[in-house]
Design an enzyme around this catalytic site. Structure first.
Site, PDB file in Angstrom:
ATOM      1  CB  CYS A   1     -28.665 -15.836  40.834  1.00  0.00           C
ATOM      2  SG  CYS A   1     -30.311 -15.372  40.664  1.00  0.00           S
TER       3      CYS A   1
ATOM      4  CG  ASP B   1     -31.798 -20.216  45.146  1.00  0.00           C
ATOM      5  OD1 ASP B   1     -30.748 -19.692  45.239  1.00  0.00           O
ATOM      6  OD2 ASP B   1     -32.469 -20.774  44.182  1.00  0.00           O
TER       7      ASP B   1
ATOM      8  CB  ALA C   1     -38.743 -24.795  46.349  1.00  0.00           C
ATOM      9  CB  ALA C   2     -41.060 -21.975  42.416  1.00  0.00           C
ATOM     10  N   PRO C   3     -38.446 -22.805  40.377  1.00  0.00           N
ATOM     11  CG  PRO C   3     -37.602 -22.947  38.155  1.00  0.00           C
ATOM     12  CD  PRO C   3     -37.549 -22.003  39.431  1.00  0.00           C
ATOM     13  N   GLY C   4     -37.618 -25.207  40.820  1.00  0.00           N
ATOM     14  CA  GLY C   4     -37.090 -26.741  41.401  1.00  0.00           C
ATOM     15  C   GLY C   4     -35.566 -27.182  41.004  1.00  0.00           C
ATOM     16  N   GLY C   5     -35.006 -26.209  40.646  1.00  0.00           N
ATOM     17  CA  GLY C   5     -33.454 -26.535  40.411  1.00  0.00           C
ATOM     18  C   GLY C   5     -32.876 -27.192  41.794  1.00  0.00           C
ATOM     19  CE  LYS C   6     -29.707 -23.162  43.701  1.00  0.00           C
ATOM     20  NZ  LYS C   6     -30.577 -22.501  42.649  1.00  0.00           N
TER      21      LYS C   6
ATOM     22  NE  ARG D   1     -40.196 -18.302  40.734  1.00  0.00           N
ATOM     23  CZ  ARG D   1     -39.137 -18.098  39.909  1.00  0.00           C
ATOM     24  NH1 ARG D   1     -39.271 -17.230  38.733  1.00  0.00           N
ATOM     25  NH2 ARG D   1     -38.121 -18.758  39.948  1.00  0.00           N
TER      26      ARG D   1
HETATM   27  N1  SAM Z   1     -34.548 -22.313  44.165  1.00  0.00           N
HETATM   28  C1  SAM Z   1     -35.187 -22.218  42.780  1.00  0.00           C
HETATM   29  C2  SAM Z   1     -34.375 -23.069  42.067  1.00  0.00           C
HETATM   30  O1  SAM Z   1     -33.420 -23.383  42.234  1.00  0.00           O
HETATM   31  O2  SAM Z   1     -34.913 -23.427  41.137  1.00  0.00           O
HETATM   32  C3  SAM Z   1     -35.036 -20.648  42.419  1.00  0.00           C
HETATM   33  C4  SAM Z   1     -35.654 -19.782  43.567  1.00  0.00           C
HETATM   34  S1  SAM Z   1     -35.836 -17.948  42.675  1.00  0.00           S
HETATM   35  C5  SAM Z   1     -33.983 -17.524  42.913  1.00  0.00           C
HETATM   36  C6  SAM Z   1     -36.376 -17.173  44.069  1.00  0.00           C
HETATM   37  C7  SAM Z   1     -37.729 -17.523  44.355  1.00  0.00           C
HETATM   38  O3  SAM Z   1     -38.245 -16.714  45.424  1.00  0.00           O
HETATM   39  C8  SAM Z   1     -38.903 -17.449  43.277  1.00  0.00           C
HETATM   40  O4  SAM Z   1     -39.214 -18.562  42.710  1.00  0.00           O
HETATM   41  C9  SAM Z   1     -39.965 -16.541  44.194  1.00  0.00           C
HETATM   42  O5  SAM Z   1     -41.332 -17.131  43.871  1.00  0.00           O
HETATM   43  C10 SAM Z   1     -39.444 -16.632  45.493  1.00  0.00           C
HETATM   44  N2  SAM Z   1     -40.128 -15.503  46.601  1.00  0.00           N
HETATM   45  C11 SAM Z   1     -40.247 -14.437  46.222  1.00  0.00           C
HETATM   46  N3  SAM Z   1     -40.770 -13.869  47.310  1.00  0.00           N
HETATM   47  C12 SAM Z   1     -40.606 -14.659  48.350  1.00  0.00           C
HETATM   48  C13 SAM Z   1     -40.484 -14.647  49.741  1.00  0.00           C
HETATM   49  N4  SAM Z   1     -41.343 -13.547  50.379  1.00  0.00           N
HETATM   50  N5  SAM Z   1     -40.321 -15.721  50.435  1.00  0.00           N
HETATM   51  C14 SAM Z   1     -39.879 -16.663  49.809  1.00  0.00           C
HETATM   52  N6  SAM Z   1     -39.888 -16.808  48.606  1.00  0.00           N
HETATM   53  C15 SAM Z   1     -39.988 -15.815  47.820  1.00  0.00           C
END
Ligand code: SAM
Length: 421
Positions: free
Chosen positions: A219, A166, A97-102, A126
């Site tokens: 993305c 995501d 979820a980080a940083p929180g857009g979705k 994050r």
């Molecule tokens: N959903 C977020 C938004 O809309 O702001 C963006 C998410 S970003 C594309 C991918 C995220 O996956 C990162 O925040 C990262 O910390 C997290 N991530 C990395 N490894 C992961 C794992 N093994 N399981 C779940 N999330 C993971």
């Protein structure tokens, strides 16, 4: 380049030249705090609160940004809304979820009565940004957790109506926004990400309740990380059916893949946003494992907006919507989480000033002009007339002012430290 030429044919050159252009700035308005903002701006076709701005304003000095009246989000990601089911209440988990857009988009859809969001991300740095963004958004229908998705899958099978993945990815769609992403790219990275995404997809599937949905997005333009993964995960899956977008906008480029799946690509030459892929599957209905947590409220220290109630852990008091509490999975009391902080009995948290629905009945209001707000933001002490005043700018809460000792809330201090050269 070969891959994109094969896929896009005559459009490939337009795609390559769009990658050289400046990204467009867009915002998503808060349904309670900001729906009337930017009335002149061009709308995002797939989100009623999405706006494309002619230029990038200085958000960090904008009182409305500090009030959580809008969220800066690139436009393609706002398409998530089209894949959320209409049913309410909804139990949603956003696994990365980080940083929180979705997550803020989902909270905007759930509002104060529509359900529960678990906003999960294993990365602690994050997650700190996620916490700030969700507090600024002010809809207390969430818990933040930091588990691996496999932990969730083992402990809470079939517990969610919507699972959002995501996924972390090779980031091809972000190259023009973040040139660093282009330097990190390699064919090996795509393969490594594919392995990780497949493992995450299986955890995500296990979390979906009968009749629920899995929404997968990245993305990147790499098919290995998108449709190939989904064709793999949903192989031999009679109990799943693909979800197609009812009225897809012309900006979204559909791709059909094995097992009847359909996904949508956002390419920068067709769409005002950045590169993005999204696809969803629905599990056929059946008997849910319906179990719920027992939940204990405590008396609220301040009068809270309707539908929101308080609960405590130690000295700390948190807010939660009644709708969210009604949907918590069993064993919830054993989990580590962060929820929307209201403060303690003696002092409200900074976040409490940002609560959607407002705190007006509880504290005297101190409306600041934009000039006074910039003094407040710089940490200059303004005189307070009551022991605690609820500071607002243009009618939206932004913080607190104390009589006597001028004391900046924690988040302001951090912000000011970042701003020093
Ligand atoms: N959903 C977020 C938004 O809309 O702001 C963006 C998410 S970003 C594309 C991918 C995220 O996956 C990162 O925040 C990262 O910390 C997290 N991530 C990395 N490894 C992961 C794992 N093994 N399981 C779940 N999330 C993971």
């Amino acid at each position: 380049m070969e891959r994109m030429r094969t896929r896009l044919g005559g459009e490939a050159e337009a795609f390559f030249s769009a990658l050289e252009k400046k990204p467009r700035t867009s915002v998503r308005l808060h349904p309670y705090k900001g729906a009337d903002l930017f009335p002149e701006a061009e709308p995002v076709p797939w989100h009623p609160l999405g706006r494309l701005l002619p230029e990038r304003p200085d958000f960090e000095t904008s009182p409305l940004w500090h009030a959580g009246a809008y969220y800066v989000q690139e436009a393609s990601g706002m398409s998530l809304r089209a894949f959320l089911p209409e049913k309410r209440p909804l139990r949603v988990i956003d696994l990365s979820a980080a940083p929180g857009g979705k997550a803020t988009l989902i909270l905007g859809e759930l509002g104060l009565t529509g359900g529960l969001l678990i906003a999960n991300d294993p990365d602690p740095h994050r997650r700190a940004a996620l916490k700030e963004n969700l507090e600024r958004w002010g809809i207390p229908a969430y818990f933040i957790t930091g588990r691996h998705p496999h932990y969730w899958a083992e402990r809470y099978p079939e517990a969610f109506d919507v699972v959002v993945l995501d996924a972390p990815c090779s980031g091809e769609g972000l190259w023009r926004k973040d040139p660093q992403a282009a330097c990190q790219w390699s064919p090996q990275l795509v393969r490594r990400m594919q392995r990780l995404q497949r493992s995450l997809l299986f955890a995500a599937k296990a979390l979906v309740a009968p009749g629920g949905r899995l929404i997968y997005s990245t993305c990147t333009f790499a098919p290995e990380e998108n449709e190939e993964n989904l064709a793999y995960a949903f192989d031999k899956a009679e109990e799943w059916s693909p979800v197609s977008w009812n009225a897809p906008p012309s900006e979204a480029y559909p791709v059909r893949y094995a097992n009847g799946g359909i996904g949508y690509y956002f390419y920068p030459h067709r769409s005002p946003g950045e590169g993005f892929f999204i696809s969803a599957w629905e599990r056929v209905d059946g008997m849910p494992l319906h179990r719920r947590a027992e939940w204990r409220w405590s008396s609220a220290p301040y009068s809270l907006p309707e539908g929101i109630r308080a609960f405590t852990r130690g000295e700390a008091i948190y807010a939660l919507t009644e709708a969210a509490a009604a949907l918590l999975p069993p064993n919830w009391h054993q989990e580590k989480w962060e929820a929307f902080p209201l403060g303690t009995r003696h002092r409200p948290a900074h976040a409490a000033a940002l609560l959607a629905g407002g705190m007006a009945q509880a504290f005297p209001i101190r409306g600041l002009s934009e000039e006074d707000f910039s003094l407040y933001l710089r940490g200059e002490s303004l005189p307070a007339y009551a022991p605690i005043e609820w500071v607002t700018v243009q009618g939206r809460g932004v913080g607190w002012l104390y009589k006597g000792k001028p004391s900046l809330p924690f988040t302001w201090r951090r912000f000011l430290r970042h701003r020093r050269p």
